[in-house]
Design an enzyme around this catalytic site. Structure first.
Site, PDB file in Angstrom:
ATOM      1  N   HIS A 123      33.759  14.934 -83.594  1.00 15.44           N
ATOM      2  CA  HIS A 123      33.839  15.799 -84.770  1.00 15.44           C
ATOM      3  C   HIS A 123      32.931  15.302 -85.883  1.00 15.44           C
ATOM      4  O   HIS A 123      32.313  14.248 -85.779  1.00 15.44           O
ATOM      5  CB  HIS A 123      35.283  15.942 -85.261  1.00 15.44           C
ATOM      6  CG  HIS A 123      35.975  14.670 -85.668  1.00 15.44           C
ATOM      7  ND1 HIS A 123      35.552  13.873 -86.707  1.00 15.44           N
ATOM      8  CD2 HIS A 123      37.086  14.086 -85.168  1.00 15.44           C
ATOM      9  CE1 HIS A 123      36.373  12.856 -86.838  1.00 15.44           C
ATOM     10  NE2 HIS A 123      37.306  12.943 -85.910  1.00 15.44           N
ATOM     11  N   CYS A 139      38.963   9.173 -82.558  1.00 21.40           N
ATOM     12  CA  CYS A 139      37.914  10.140 -82.236  1.00 21.40           C
ATOM     13  C   CYS A 139      36.533   9.507 -82.355  1.00 21.40           C
ATOM     14  O   CYS A 139      36.391   8.364 -82.780  1.00 21.40           O
ATOM     15  CB  CYS A 139      38.016  11.344 -83.163  1.00 21.40           C
ATOM     16  SG  CYS A 139      39.545  12.285 -82.967  1.00 21.40           S
TER      17      CYS A 139
END
Length: 164
Positions: A123, A139
């Site tokens: 992301h 992440c």
């Protein structure tokens, strides 16, 4: 007038982006056949066969060393996964999902009486954490302009190999 199924499939991400108000560039280059992420080097590569098409620096979870085992451990998974979803309305600009946890990850966590966690993505980066090192909950974070490219270039079911 006939509708070309391929045009619909290839145009779907752009349509989703138009509805979300975020811009994603289109991509007409070689197909991305896999992704390699090297945690120690903080480098992510989009590959066509054995050839790198594009490379990116990235940030990881707040506990970057080792394979993610449990929810909340701050680690980024290591191993072979797939890009399995995309989120045009991500709180982190845009995101593409990584198929963690797999069956082995779930079995390991359950054997220890814990949850493996989930919601692992590639992301973008909010302005509030730009320049910080390893701030995610597990992440892989790239710059917002870079996640726009990745979102456009990478299809669902693309394999991602995350190495230490």
């Amino acid at each position: 007038m006939t509708i070309d199924r391929r045009k619909i499939i290839l145009g779907a991400p752009a349509l989703l982006m138009a509805c979300s108000g975020r811009k994603v560039s289109s991509y007409e280059g070689p197909k991305v056949t896999s992704i390699m992420a090297f945690k120690g080097q903080r480098k992510l590569y989009l590959l066509n066969g054995n050839r790198a098409i594009k490379g990116y620096d990235f940030q990881l979870g707040f506990a970057p060393v080792g394979h993610k085992q449990f929810e909340g451990d701050g680690k980024t998974p290591e191993g072979t996964y797939l890009i399995d979803r995309r989120n045009p309305r991500s709180n982190y600009h845009l995101s593409v999902g990584i198929s963690y946890p797999n069956a082995r990850d779930v079995a390991f966590a359950r054997a220890h009486g814990k949850s493996p966690g989930g919601d692992i993505f590639i992301h973008g980066t909010p302005k509030s954490v730009e320049g910080r090192k390893d701030w995610t909950a597990g992440c892989i974070a790239v710059l917002n302009e870079e996640v726009e490219e990745i979102y456009a270039m990478v299809g669902d079911y693309t394999p991602i190999f995350v190495k230490s």
